[in-house]
Design a protein around this motif. Sequence first.
Motif, PDB file in Angstrom:
ATOM      1  N   ARG A   1     -12.290   4.283 -37.570  1.00  0.00           N
ATOM      2  CA  ARG A   1     -13.801   3.989 -36.724  1.00  0.00           C
ATOM      3  C   ARG A   1     -14.437   2.792 -37.363  1.00  0.00           C
ATOM      4  N   ALA A   2     -13.613   2.533 -38.416  1.00  0.00           N
ATOM      5  CA  ALA A   2     -15.569   1.541 -38.791  1.00  0.00           C
ATOM      6  C   ALA A   2     -14.421   0.143 -38.673  1.00  0.00           C
TER       7      ALA A   2
ATOM      8  N   ARG B   1     -15.556 -10.866 -31.932  1.00  0.00           N
ATOM      9  CA  ARG B   1     -15.120  -9.234 -31.146  1.00  0.00           C
ATOM     10  C   ARG B   1     -16.060 -10.537 -30.023  1.00  0.00           C
TER      11      ARG B   1
ATOM     12  N   TYR C   1     -15.689   4.001 -30.419  1.00  0.00           N
ATOM     13  CA  TYR C   1     -17.168   4.012 -30.482  1.00  0.00           C
ATOM     14  C   TYR C   1     -18.275   2.589 -30.013  1.00  0.00           C
TER      15      TYR C   1
ATOM     16  N   LEU D   1     -21.812   1.285 -37.408  1.00  0.00           N
ATOM     17  CA  LEU D   1     -20.927   1.230 -37.166  1.00  0.00           C
ATOM     18  C   LEU D   1     -22.031  -0.473 -36.191  1.00  0.00           C
TER      19      LEU D   1
ATOM     20  N   HIS E   1     -20.211  -2.701 -28.623  1.00  0.00           N
ATOM     21  CA  HIS E   1     -19.882  -3.523 -28.738  1.00  0.00           C
ATOM     22  C   HIS E   1     -19.043  -4.518 -28.077  1.00  0.00           C
TER      23      HIS E   1
ATOM     24  N   VAL F   1     -13.943  -1.954 -35.237  1.00  0.00           N
ATOM     25  CA  VAL F   1     -15.317  -3.113 -35.139  1.00  0.00           C
ATOM     26  C   VAL F   1     -15.397  -3.902 -35.698  1.00  0.00           C
ATOM     27  N   LYS F   2     -13.820  -4.116 -36.667  1.00  0.00           N
ATOM     28  CA  LYS F   2     -13.597  -5.719 -37.042  1.00  0.00           C
ATOM     29  C   LYS F   2     -14.763  -6.595 -38.090  1.00  0.00           C
ATOM     30  N   PRO F   3     -14.549  -5.226 -39.529  1.00  0.00           N
ATOM     31  CA  PRO F   3     -15.417  -5.935 -39.735  1.00  0.00           C
ATOM     32  C   PRO F   3     -14.895  -7.091 -40.814  1.00  0.00           C
ATOM     33  N   GLU F   4     -16.395  -8.100 -41.594  1.00  0.00           N
ATOM     34  CA  GLU F   4     -15.084  -8.216 -42.329  1.00  0.00           C
ATOM     35  C   GLU F   4     -15.690  -7.426 -43.954  1.00  0.00           C
TER      36      GLU F   4
ATOM     37  N   ALA G   1     -22.281  -4.017 -37.589  1.00  0.00           N
ATOM     38  CA  ALA G   1     -21.060  -4.812 -37.020  1.00  0.00           C
ATOM     39  C   ALA G   1     -20.125  -5.385 -37.453  1.00  0.00           C
ATOM     40  N   ARG G   2     -20.849  -6.034 -38.614  1.00  0.00           N
ATOM     41  CA  ARG G   2     -19.675  -6.794 -39.490  1.00  0.00           C
ATOM     42  C   ARG G   2     -19.297  -6.761 -40.497  1.00  0.00           C
TER      43      ARG G   2
ATOM     44  N   MET H   1     -16.247  -4.865 -26.662  1.00  0.00           N
ATOM     45  CA  MET H   1     -14.991  -5.548 -27.407  1.00  0.00           C
ATOM     46  C   MET H   1     -14.163  -5.472 -26.600  1.00  0.00           C
TER      47      MET H   1
ATOM     48  N   ARG I   1     -16.483  -0.125 -27.810  1.00  0.00           N
ATOM     49  CA  ARG I   1     -17.438   0.352 -26.444  1.00  0.00           C
ATOM     50  C   ARG I   1     -19.038  -0.350 -26.940  1.00  0.00           C
TER      51      ARG I   1
END
Lengths: 266, 324, 430
Positions: free
Chosen positions: A175-176, C6, A121, B213, A126, A179-182, A99-100, A128, A124
């Motif tokens: 999409r990537a 998150r 996706y 993901l 996760h 998820v708010k990745p770092e 997720a990160r 969020m 949902r």
Amino acid sequence: MAPTVMPADSIMFNAPVKARASDVNVFYGAKQALMGINLDVPEHNVTSLIGPSGCGKTTFLRCFNRMNDIVDGCRVEGSITIDGVDIYARNQDVVQLRARVGMVFQKPNPFPKSIYENVAYGPRIHGMAANKRQMDEIVIESLTRAGLIDEVKDRLDSPGTGLSGGQQQRLCIARAIAVKPELILMDEPCSALDPIATAKIEELIDELRNNFTIMIVTHSMQQAARVSQRTAFFHMGELVETGLTEQIFTNPKDTRTQAYITGRIG
Amino acid sequence: MHSHWAPVDASSAGFARRRWKRALWERPLYLLLILSSLLAILTTIGIVLSLLFESIRFFEQVPLTDFLFGLEWSPQTALRADQVGSSGSFGAVPLFAGTLLISLIALVTAGPIGLFAAIFLSEYAGKKTRDVIKPLLEILAGVPTVVYGFFAALIVAPMLRDAGGFMGIGISSESALAAGLVMGIMIIPFVSSLSDDVITSVPNALREASYSLGATRSESISRVVLPAALPGIVSAMLLAASRAIGETMIVVMAAGLSANLTANPFAAVTTVTVQIVGLLTGDQEFDSPKTLAAFALGLVLFVVTLCLNITALRVVKKYREKYD
Amino acid sequence: MTDISRHANAGAADAMMRRRYRAEKRFRWYGISATATALLFLGAMLVSIVVIGHSAFSQTFIKLDIFFDPQILAVEGKIDPDSLRRADYSALVKTSLQETFPGVTGRREQRQLFALASRGAADKLRELVVEDPNLIGSKASLWLLSSDDVDLLVKGEISRETPEHERQLSDLQLEWADQLVAQNAAELRFNTAFFTTGDSREPETAGIFGAAAGSFYTLMVTLALSFPIGIMAALYLQEFAPKNRLTDIIEVNINNLAAVPSSVFGLLGLAVVLNFFQMPRSAPLVGGVVLALMTLPTIIIAARAAILAVPPSIREAALSVGASPMQTSLHHVIPLAAPGMLTGAIIGMAQALGETAPLLMIGMIAFIADVPESVMEPATVLPVQIFLWADNPERAFAAKTAAGIMVLLAFLISMNLIAVILRRQFERKW
């Protein structure tokens, strides 16, 4: 095999280190694919991994979100840290790690769902968004950041697979980032696209750098030169040379790097 | 003196004779090959014609609507062709209902078990486990149906009856439940191996996208893989349904002949196939409506299973084209 | 860790992860238990068949002192080969039983006593005497078949607690049987007859060999028809057929034919083979023809796959030296595809061996005690025999049925093993 040690301070001016690989070895069964890799990935930079095909750059990239875990017989040694935390530690949760760390693949791979559902996706699963309105916000914001919103805002319910290749890839980027990745890993994201679509994605990568740290595998030296601040050159499972992109392309230290960028190997 | 290396003279007499001889046996052989492959079509035509021909003779004696919509089935009353009212009752609705009931029980059994077994084998099990379990499951498909019939009639049915007696539920010893359950066991491998095929043909890129993901395995399966494989899974179910409807021996041995119109799984029902066998075993005059009724039932069976098969094959073909 | 979070708080995130992992575990458990259930069903079926059926491989014999009394054996006062066949051998058995239990006098008691021995016992004596007429006048102590009820008692399948009127054996019979066992005059022996004789109305003398022979003749007919036709059809479709509507139709047709319910093939056999061509009912020939039509799609599909696996380079090589397409097929493609075709044929035959329903409809369901000796004689086949025995209300037939299933499965397993070995042996990576 003597590992090529790259002191962290020689790469960096001032950006803090987001991710660090120390003495990473990867094996597929008995075959060793990566040998003693050390690399620092600075925050809010684009780091490109280049090298001839089969040199291990994609394998290395996939170590950062542990995608190699699902490959049968693949074994990773050494340590990779993100923000100083070992992601191969026993108590590291792979799901939370991913997720990160977002990933964009070689071929655009939107889910056979609507554009909206593709982006929603990750958020949902996760959990969020507390409600539909929040989810709408996330989807719109992600699509906006991916530079796709103008093209799809009237047809969020149509299937993502109906978009053009370049649009699909930007959808995958949306999409990537939803998820708010770092850290975002990109595995030759433009290899399946035409030059115009490629230009758009490259532009987007440059923008994304403001909010994310990006690692990109590319087979095109020109692309590496255009989008990245830092470049790491891989050859036959070794990290040969790493440094500022400009320096690698204008003044390579290793003869193999020289040979590669002048087109004599690869 | 001819050298061995001299070029073959295509116009020489020997060459022409050889070619002629070759044509002499190749032609008939070629025809034989064509005839052989036409036999498959001839078989189908034979099936359709014989079913149609005898069914039309049946419907001359029993009106089509009586057959399709009649609620009472008792062909036994037609003892002699010259008897008054010898036509008996040929309302096939109880048979259709019985067939549906038993097939439904079978699908409810085999559907989830087969699907989840396929999911386990394709997404969770390691290669070694898969190599052991897959062939074992396929044994289920190789066991002759008469063996399932024996199992249903002599073991499962009495067990259910006793269990029902113990719990105070009246379960007939020829219950639809016993036949349906055992038929469900029989079609597990149809569901599982076909579902396994379609699940493994879902491109890995979709799984990787989902994992990347941060989805867990089960989330990836239930939200990405299964929806993508849905058409294939649906057609697996259709093929399994077609198997269940056409299955004969299990129901002949475990379901019996009583044509009850009921949805109660504990009661005894009969099916189309049971009646076909029942009407044709024993000495019968070939022209009696009783014998001809078997062909009318066969026609219904043929048409229904054919429709299911064709639909299923179409869906699978479309699905394959999408991902190949 | 990071400024972009998150979740609002860490507690909620933890709870969510726990929930997600529980769901993951649950899902995995569904998969494992579904697979286990399927295997459990298979195991339960096989185990129950072995448990019920194993006892049929042995049979109870009782030791009787037989006097081959010329007076009893004489028909109308004379003894010749013809009369020896017709003589009343059961009288010999009865006399012997009478002598073993001299106290039994009443007619009803006597009838009960005589029921201890099987009818097969008298048949055995006839066989002995016809083979060696010198036995007449001599005395011998012989092990002869007991009745199925005594057999069940010895095997422990008759409970002594059951009230007499519900029990297969009366109290008297129980007493006599116990006496025989106590004198070591009743024991279980391997039931050779099961493997060497045909069907019988008496469970203790019923054998599987007649059905096995019937299956053999039927399968021979099936193989002789479907194998060559299947290969020729596959060869045409794969190597010669132009791509047009007709071949498309044939393709679709073969796939659909493979899924037509077997009882529909039975109807076809009844209407076309029996009524139109007037072939004999109950004969392996008819069964074989019907099964050949049924297995044809399987064989064609397998043969086509085998032909497809032969690389094009082989064909090109043959064609390039001037072989005709037909020669190329016969000399090169078919030999290379042969193992695959053979494997397909064996699997098709295994399918045909287990098929029951269509054979019921073409009359292979009749009671046939004799072992058939040609494809034209009335016969039954293994699965139909199993069906007939399963239908029989007599308890001793349940074990026979299960034993018959074991024999059928043994044949199927060996056929499949041969197919697997063939495939391994000739598996070739091009």
